[in-house]
Design a protein around this motif. Sequence first.
Motif, mmCIF file in Angstrom:
data_model
loop_
_atom_site.group_PDB
_atom_site.id
_atom_site.type_symbol
_atom_site.label_atom_id
_atom_site.label_comp_id
_atom_site.label_asym_id
_atom_site.label_seq_id
_atom_site.Cartn_x
_atom_site.Cartn_y
_atom_site.Cartn_z
ATOM 1 N N VAL A 82 83.892 61.275 49.503
ATOM 2 C CA VAL A 82 83.301 61.255 48.154
ATOM 3 C C VAL A 82 82.131 60.279 48.047
ATOM 4 O O VAL A 82 81.588 60.069 46.961
ATOM 5 N N GLY A 83 81.752 59.675 49.192
ATOM 6 C CA GLY A 83 80.573 58.826 49.216
ATOM 7 C C GLY A 83 80.778 57.407 48.721
ATOM 8 O O GLY A 83 79.803 56.693 48.468
ATOM 9 N N LYS A 84 82.031 56.971 48.619
ATOM 10 C CA LYS A 84 82.284 55.605 48.127
ATOM 11 C C LYS A 84 82.059 54.554 49.210
ATOM 12 O O LYS A 84 81.673 53.429 48.901
ATOM 13 N N ILE A 85 82.343 54.913 50.469
ATOM 14 C CA ILE A 85 82.109 53.999 51.588
ATOM 15 C C ILE A 85 81.508 54.790 52.742
ATOM 16 O O ILE A 85 81.562 56.020 52.760
ATOM 17 N N THR A 86 80.958 54.070 53.711
ATOM 18 C CA THR A 86 80.384 54.710 54.896
ATOM 19 C C THR A 86 81.458 54.806 55.984
ATOM 20 O O THR A 86 82.464 54.078 55.935
ATOM 21 N N PRO A 87 81.252 55.671 56.989
ATOM 22 C CA PRO A 87 82.200 55.718 58.107
ATOM 23 C C PRO A 87 82.350 54.366 58.794
ATOM 24 O O PRO A 87 83.438 54.029 59.268
ATOM 25 N N GLU A 88 81.279 53.590 58.871
ATOM 26 C CA GLU A 88 81.349 52.263 59.489
ATOM 27 C C GLU A 88 82.223 51.327 58.662
ATOM 28 O O GLU A 88 83.006 50.543 59.216
#
Length: 267
Positions: free
Chosen positions: A148-154
Amino acid sequence: MPIAVDACAAQHQGDRKEQQDRVAILPHARKRGVALAVVADGMGGHTGGALAAEQVIHTSKNNLDHFSPTEESARWLLENSMREAHTMIKASRFMNEKDPHSTAVMLLLQPGRVTWGHCGDSRLYRFRGNKLLGRTVDHSFVEHLVAVGKITPEQALTHPNRNVLMTSLGGQDEPRFDFADTVDLQAGDSFMLCSDGVWAYFDEAEMGELLAANSARTACEKIIDLARQRAGGTGDNLSLAVIRLLEIEVPKARPPAGFVPSSGRRM
């Protein structure tokens, strides 16, 4: 050219007091070229998680032994195995007063087709050579935040709630499953199923290099050794199954005894 399978399953207890993972590569009892790889990561107190993961393997083996590839779909086998394991794990809570759960990731290999499914955060990676073609998406809180775009994969790698699952086998709610398959198979393709005690220590590029450059057995050994080094004495249980597709060199037919090839003459 024909394709052969090079496969290996391996695990290590890590720095935990108990091995609660289970891993297996199970050949079909009657059908040549049909096999099921399974990784299950158990959770739920002393022995509870181990029993849950063991139930996943037991149910999968039983269903594979009765599986008819000509009459039943691969997805049916995978989903039925996970659903039955969920029911049995849930029922065991009333018998042993524990709270057992397990993840599951499964791959069914058939001639010309590979099908996989999962529940939880045990993963399947698919490579062609050293190039990643895809992986399963964890049923976890951090993967939801990434989606949902709240955090990045990193950021997900170090998020404090990275171990929180949205679904698992044995929970109160009905488990969630995802499935995929492919008939696009080539020599040089490889698949790796693993628990989070493995994938937490590698990026996808390094995984691809290890799988492409080594036999299944050597890749398992190197991956476990590197994960243990990187865990620094705090490592989780590690379990993985590696399936590599190899090209077979077909020997040329020998000419019949006494046959002498003729030499062409120019007219």
